[in-house]
Design an enzyme around this catalytic site. Structure first.
Site, PDB file in Angstrom:
ATOM      1  CB  THR A  10     -45.392  -6.195 -62.757  1.00  0.00           C
ATOM      2  OG1 THR A  10     -43.968  -6.249 -62.922  1.00  0.00           O
ATOM      3  CG2 THR A  10     -45.736  -4.967 -61.934  1.00  0.00           C
ATOM      4  CB  ILE A  12     -53.031 -10.942 -62.599  1.00  0.00           C
ATOM      5  CG1 ILE A  12     -51.969 -11.690 -61.795  1.00  0.00           C
ATOM      6  CG2 ILE A  12     -54.006 -11.932 -63.244  1.00  0.00           C
ATOM      7  CD1 ILE A  12     -52.528 -12.435 -60.593  1.00  0.00           C
ATOM      8  CB  VAL A  13     -54.137  -8.488 -67.858  1.00  0.00           C
ATOM      9  CG1 VAL A  13     -55.265  -7.884 -68.694  1.00  0.00           C
ATOM     10  CG2 VAL A  13     -53.024  -7.466 -67.674  1.00  0.00           C
ATOM     11  CE1 TYR A 100     -36.744 -19.035 -78.357  1.00  0.00           C
ATOM     12  CE2 TYR A 100     -36.506 -20.347 -76.367  1.00  0.00           C
ATOM     13  CZ  TYR A 100     -36.424 -19.131 -77.009  1.00  0.00           C
ATOM     14  OH  TYR A 100     -36.027 -18.020 -76.310  1.00  0.00           O
ATOM     15  CG  ASP A 109     -45.019 -13.746 -71.744  1.00  0.00           C
ATOM     16  OD1 ASP A 109     -44.387 -14.808 -71.945  1.00  0.00           O
ATOM     17  OD2 ASP A 109     -44.478 -12.703 -71.317  1.00  0.00           O
ATOM     18  NE  ARG A 110     -40.218 -14.488 -76.107  1.00  0.00           N
ATOM     19  CZ  ARG A 110     -38.959 -14.841 -76.294  1.00  0.00           C
ATOM     20  NH1 ARG A 110     -38.347 -15.628 -75.415  1.00  0.00           N
ATOM     21  NH2 ARG A 110     -38.309 -14.444 -77.379  1.00  0.00           N
ATOM     22  CG  ASP A 129     -45.525  -8.230 -73.994  1.00  0.00           C
ATOM     23  OD1 ASP A 129     -45.767  -7.158 -73.405  1.00  0.00           O
ATOM     24  OD2 ASP A 129     -46.124  -9.288 -73.752  1.00  0.00           O
ATOM     25  CB  THR A 132     -41.705  -7.522 -65.624  1.00  0.00           C
ATOM     26  OG1 THR A 132     -43.018  -7.343 -65.075  1.00  0.00           O
ATOM     27  CG2 THR A 132     -40.677  -7.420 -64.520  1.00  0.00           C
TER      28      THR A 132
END
Length: 259
Positions: A10, A12-13, A100, A109-110, A129, A132
């Site tokens: 959604t 961009i930071v 994983y 991001d994770r 977190d 979205t």
């Protein structure tokens, strides 16, 4: 100064750090249709408004969960800053061990959030977190990323109700005073917000149970993302909200890889 870029579905930071300290950050819309020149105009305007010089940027790092936007962003960075960014992905030093089935499947991001939590807290942690999608990540005290869960975000759930039920309106994400409501709007708000709180509490409870069965101490629960404060105010399972967790993780990874 360094520029940190976190590309979400959604928003961009963009964050700027100087001498390892946070200076400022901005949030712009993620739009895969924008060209590198359009992103360049936006970024240059943000720097100008904050009296910052793009030429003072010494390094850039990007984490992204939106592959089809990367060409435009990387091209913009080369034009505006005359350098290649570090991209969070396979081969990047993180300092954590991803347990994983296929580590390449874990969203950037994770990984970034887990790096920040490990370096800053050095304890068993559950990271939530609220983006979205809402992600729940289990991090062992020794830095092992154990895995987690992914659920639709609060806004996705709300929008789906509006889009798929013909007589239900779009509502603001606000908590009503009561869960027994007298009109459609507050009834929807109660179901969305209180229902989401219940979901968070149950997933955290189950993750704590499984982590402690593996020999971990009771995990510290850390939340970040746009709606973290809204949910955290209504439950006691979240120990801390850190709105800059992702930026801090990007900064840490940048310094591990800047050579």
């Amino acid at each position: 100064m360094i520029l940190l870029v976190d590309v979400g579905n959604t928003n961009i930071v963009l964050g700027v750090y100087h001498d390892n300290k946070y200076m400022t950050s901005w949030r712009i819309s993620t739009d895969s249709k924008k060209t590198s020149d359009e992103y360049g105009i936006q970024v240059n305007a943000l720097f100008t408004q904050n009296n910052l010089d793009v030429k003072a940027i010494e390094g850039i790092i990007i984490s992204s969960v939106v592959p089809n936007i990367m060409y435009s962003l990387e091209h913009m960075i080369r034009k505006c800053f005359n350098m290649d960014p570090i991209i969070v992905g396979p081969g990047i030093k993180t300092g954590i061990n991803i347990k994983y089935d296929n580590p390449r499947e874990v969203g950037a991001d994770r990984i970034v959030n887990a790096v920040a939590a490990y370096e800053m807290y050095k304890r068993s942690t559950i990271i939530i977190d609220f983006g979205t999608a809402t992600t729940f990540c289990a991090l062992a005290k020794n830095g092992n990323y154990l895995g987690g869960s992914i659920v639709p975000g609060v806004r996705i759930s709300s929008d789906a109700l509006f889009e798929r039920a013909a007589k239900l309106p779009r509502v603001e994400l606000e908590k009503p005073e009561s869960i027994i409501c007298k009109n459609t709007v507050t009834s929807m708000q109660a179901g969305i917000i209180y229902g989401y709180i219940g979901q968070v509490e149950y997933i955290v409870k189950k993750m704590k149970q499984e982590m402690m069965e593996l020999g971990e101490e009771e995990p510290f629960v850390l939340a970040t993302g746009g709606l973290a404060n809204l949910i955290a105010r209504e439950t006691d399972v979240i120990d801390k909200v850190d709105s800059r967790l992702t930026l801090e993780g990007l900064k840490i990874i940048y310094y591990k890889n800047r050579e």
